[in-house]
Every structure is written in C-alpha cells, then in structure tokens.
Design a protein around this motif. Structure first.
Motif, PDB file in Angstrom:
ATOM      1  N   TRP A  58       8.671  -3.429  16.616  1.00  9.78           N
ATOM      2  CA  TRP A  58       9.801  -2.518  16.439  1.00  9.78           C
ATOM      3  C   TRP A  58       9.762  -1.736  15.140  1.00  9.78           C
ATOM      4  O   TRP A  58      10.337  -0.663  15.049  1.00  9.78           O
ATOM      5  CB  TRP A  58      11.120  -3.296  16.507  1.00  9.78           C
ATOM      6  N   ASP A  59       9.129  -2.263  14.123  1.00 11.25           N
ATOM      7  CA  ASP A  59       9.271  -1.649  12.809  1.00 11.25           C
ATOM      8  C   ASP A  59       8.053  -1.976  11.952  1.00 11.25           C
ATOM      9  O   ASP A  59       7.218  -2.789  12.326  1.00 11.25           O
ATOM     10  CB  ASP A  59      10.547  -2.185  12.143  1.00 11.25           C
ATOM     11  N   GLU A  60       7.943  -1.308  10.782  1.00 13.79           N
ATOM     12  CA  GLU A  60       6.877  -1.595   9.830  1.00 13.79           C
ATOM     13  C   GLU A  60       7.461  -1.536   8.427  1.00 13.79           C
ATOM     14  O   GLU A  60       8.498  -0.903   8.192  1.00 13.79           O
ATOM     15  CB  GLU A  60       5.731  -0.573   9.979  1.00 13.79           C
ATOM     16  N   TRP A  61       6.805  -2.217   7.497  1.00 13.51           N
ATOM     17  CA  TRP A  61       7.243  -2.173   6.109  1.00 13.51           C
ATOM     18  C   TRP A  61       7.092  -0.761   5.540  1.00 13.51           C
ATOM     19  O   TRP A  61       6.154  -0.032   5.887  1.00 13.51           O
ATOM     20  CB  TRP A  61       6.394  -3.122   5.260  1.00 13.51           C
ATOM     21  N   ALA A  62       8.000  -0.382   4.656  1.00 10.65           N
ATOM     22  CA  ALA A  62       7.822   0.861   3.892  1.00 10.65           C
ATOM     23  C   ALA A  62       6.585   0.698   3.014  1.00 10.65           C
ATOM     24  O   ALA A  62       6.308  -0.385   2.504  1.00 10.65           O
ATOM     25  CB  ALA A  62       9.053   1.134   3.035  1.00 10.65           C
ATOM     26  N   ILE A  63       5.822   1.769   2.836  1.00  4.05           N
ATOM     27  CA  ILE A  63       4.535   1.644   2.155  1.00  4.05           C
ATOM     28  C   ILE A  63       4.690   1.163   0.713  1.00  4.05           C
ATOM     29  O   ILE A  63       3.843   0.430   0.191  1.00  4.05           O
ATOM     30  CB  ILE A  63       3.745   2.968   2.215  1.00  4.05           C
ATOM     31  N   GLU A  64       5.800   1.529   0.046  1.00  3.29           N
ATOM     32  CA  GLU A  64       5.979   1.064  -1.330  1.00  3.29           C
ATOM     33  C   GLU A  64       6.303  -0.426  -1.407  1.00  3.29           C
ATOM     34  O   GLU A  64       6.234  -1.021  -2.488  1.00  3.29           O
ATOM     35  CB  GLU A  64       7.075   1.866  -2.043  1.00  3.29           C
ATOM     36  N   ASP A  65       6.648  -1.045  -0.261  1.00  2.00           N
ATOM     37  CA  ASP A  65       6.940  -2.479  -0.226  1.00  2.00           C
ATOM     38  C   ASP A  65       5.703  -3.323   0.094  1.00  2.00           C
ATOM     39  O   ASP A  65       5.677  -4.527  -0.176  1.00  2.00           O
ATOM     40  CB  ASP A  65       8.008  -2.785   0.825  1.00  2.00           C
ATOM     41  N   ILE A  66       4.687  -2.702   0.675  1.00  2.00           N
ATOM     42  CA  ILE A  66       3.521  -3.455   1.159  1.00  2.00           C
ATOM     43  C   ILE A  66       2.774  -4.087  -0.012  1.00  2.00           C
ATOM     44  O   ILE A  66       2.469  -3.427  -1.002  1.00  2.00           O
ATOM     45  CB  ILE A  66       2.589  -2.530   1.967  1.00  2.00           C
TER      46      ILE A  66
END
Length: 396
Positions: free
Chosen positions: A316-324
């Motif tokens: 359903w979703d993915e992490w925001a790139i700054e959170d990875i």
C-alpha cells in the motif's frame, strides 16, 4: 494494547519550502529533506544544484550554514548513497564503515515477520532472496493464517482434488481415510452451495482455507531456498474471528511471538510497518512483535543486545526517501525472482477477496513501488537500478 510505532523510528521532518528561523532546529534530517525537496522541485540531480537554485528558492541561508552549495550537495548525496547496500545482513570482511547493516556476527540468524502468508515476498522478497544467497539463517514467521482472504472457489478446487485423490488411491487400498475425505467433501460442498452473501465460513472451510495459504507459503519459501524447518506458522489468536473484524490483540498473541524469539535468538528482525492495511491486521501483528521485544528488554534477555530491527512496508505504501535508512537494490533478474515468489501465492491473484480498489495485482503493485523507489534515487543523481526495497530501523 496499542504501541506508538513512531516513538522508536527516526522520521525526518517533512520540509514544505520554509526553514525554521531557529537554526538549532536544522537537524541533518531536515536539511536532507530540504535538499531533496529542491532537487525534485527543479528536476535536477542533487550534485547539480547551484547557489542560485538555493537563493531563488529562498534557501540561501541553508548553503551559508553548510559552507557552500557544493558542500551541502555532497553532504546530502553521501547521506543517500550510504543507505544503499547489496548486503542487508552485513558484508563480512569489510568492517562497518558507513554501511546500514553491521558486518558481525556473520552469518546472522534472521526472522522475517509476515502479517499474512505473502507479505514477506510482496514487501521484501528481493531482500529475503539476497539474505539467503549470502548465507544467513533466514526464518519466516507467518503471523496469521490469512484464511479469510481465500475465495470459495479455491476451496472447491482443492476439495475436488483431494476427493479425486481419494477415489483413485485411498479406496483402492482399503484405507479408512476414504470415508473421512468423502464425508468432508460432501459437507463442505453442501455448505458452500447454501452459503449466503456475507455469511461467515464454517470452521472446516476456514481450516481448509488456512491450509491452502500454508501450502502456498511453503512453496514460496522453498523457491527462495528457505528450509521448511525455518518456516513458522504462528496463527495468532486475534485473527481467528472468521470475519473481517478482528479480535483485540492480547497477551496470548504476544506470548506466541516471544516463544519464537527465544527459540531463534535473532540478530536481525524484519517487521511490517505498512499501517495503511485497511483491515488493521498489520498494525496488530506489528504491535504483537514490538510488545514481545519490549518484554524481552524488560526481562534483560541477552539475545536482544545483539539484535537489530528493520521495518518494511508493503503493497500500500513506501517510506519517504528522506526516512529510508537501508535500501536494497535489485537487478532485473532478482526482480523477476521476486515476482515468481509472489505468484506462488496463487489464491491471492485475481480471485483474492481483498485486493481493494487498486486493480493491480499484488506483484504488479510491488514491482511498481520498487521501480518507483529506484527511479527516485536515480532522479536525485544516484546509481540507476532496476528496483529497490526500502527499510527504516526501529531503535531499541
């Protein structure tokens, strides 16, 4: 019991075009978020951003604070570069310098907790295959039976098979199993024939649906090289309501997870953080794992001192790139292998009851998401990969 997941994961403040006046609030994560925001806004790789770009966006104080646009760009680029690793379990013989996963111990004992019997391969199938290939002891723990997500036609198909098997083999040998199979076949056939729309399944039908999903999970694990002795079906009690509405998560659920953790004593744990799951199963499964970990921490269990927890997201979703904090790349061949593992869960393809409003099948959603993550990294000026799976670390 409802834990606060974000208390133990470091999510970056989402930059919206304005910096706080107080520079003490300019954390590294906020600065990274600001650079990514500008790079995406201008459709320019990070290393091509100029002082003029920052000034025109009203961010000249950011470059002054960090020395220059060049210094700021390098800082942000390096932060993203160091999230990428082809060794999610750590690469032996290289040390831990700027790698998301530590080198030692090697090989590691690893548990992948999967809320349903397919979330593991949908969410991190490429990473699982990589961990197995690199010699780690990978366990997969399926937290729920997933039985309500199997269509009635799947039950009919499997019952036809086992009844045919009975006719061809059991009765010819005089086995007593024949009458049991025939009686169950007729009982299930009659129930499904008279089943009303919205009517809950009988206990027998739910058991058969659970067996179907177990078989698919075992097949997918075998395909990925995971021995069946390391495939665990926890059947957490909260799920077994027989309806979409689940029971409350209780100490019984937590205790089941605790037993597995104490048995395996993992060095790495992977847990679902895809809380957009519309039916709440993922949230309860994650709460059960984190409650078991918290209990181990309170009890001072020694295995936890050498354990790291990584959070993944799914369909359903993915992490925001700054959170990875860790991103595992996949080649076209590895992405194809991931697709094949997902397809082993045949009951969850076109006939699955809970595909939702998204008309894409689960393997399509997974591939689109993984390709989008890779494309985003590429657009920011990093290496171009076919696809990537992303993780955020849960801090103990």
């Amino acid at each position: 019991m409802n834990l606060h997941l974000t208390d133990n994961i470091e999510l970056a403040p989402k930059f919206d075009g304005m910096l706080p006046d107080d520079t003490s609030l300019w954390t590294d994560r906020l600065v990274l978020s600001a650079v990514i925001w500008l790079s995406r806004k201008l459709d320019k790789p990070i290393l091509k951003l100029t002082s003029r770009d920052y000034k025109d966006a009203g961010l000249e104080l950011l470059t002054d604070y960090n020395g220059s646009a060049y210094d700021l760009n390098i800082k942000a680029f390096d932060a993203l570069q160091h999230t990428i690793t082809g060794w999610p379990g750590g690469k032996p013989g290289t040390g831990n310098f700027m790698r998301p996963a530590r080198e030692l111990p090697y090989p590691k004992r690893i548990i992948v907790f999967s809320p349903h019997p397919d979330d593991d391969v949908i969410s991190m199938g490429g990473t699982i295959a990589r961990l197995v290939k690199q010699g780690h002891e990978v366990h997969v723990a399926y937290e729920t039976s997933g039985n309500i997500a199997v269509g009635d036609e799947e039950v009919t198909r499997f019952m036809h098979f086992i009844n045919g098997f009975d006719q061809l083999f059991c009765k010819n040998t005089g086995s007593d199993n024949g009458s049991v199979i025939s009686d169950m076949y007729l009982k299930v056939k009659e129930f499904l024939k008279n089943k009303k729309p919205g009517q809950p399944d009988s206990k027998d039908v739910l058991t058969i649906k659970g067996l179907i999903r177990r078989g698919e999970a075992r097949t997918a694990c075998s395909y990925n090289g995971i021995p069946l002795s390391r495939v665990h079906f926890l059947d957490l009690p909260f799920y077994e309501s027989g309806t979409i509405e689940k029971l409350p998560m209780t100490e019984k659920d937590v205790n089941i997870v605790q037993e597995l953790l104490r048995e395996v004593r993992p060095h790495q744990i992977y847990v679902a953080a895809d809380l957009a799951d519309p039916h709440g199963t993922h949230r309860k499964c994650t709460d059960a794992v984190l409650a078991a970990v918290d209990e181990a921490k309170r009890n001072g269990e020694s295995w936890l001192d050498d354990c790291r927890i990584w959070m993944y997201r799914g369909a359903w979703d993915e992490w925001a790139i700054e959170d990875i904090e860790m991103c595992v790349p996949m080649s076209p061949e590895e992405l194809r292998q991931k697709r094949m593992a997902i397809l082993k869960h045949s009951s969850q393809m076109e006939s699955a009851p809970f595909l939702g409003n998204d008309e894409r099948l689960f393997w399509q959603r997974a591939e689109d998401r993984n390709r989008a993550t890779a494309a985003l990294y590429e657009s920011l000026g990093l290496t171009s990969y076919e696809a990537m799976e992303a993780f955020v670390r849960y801090k103990l």
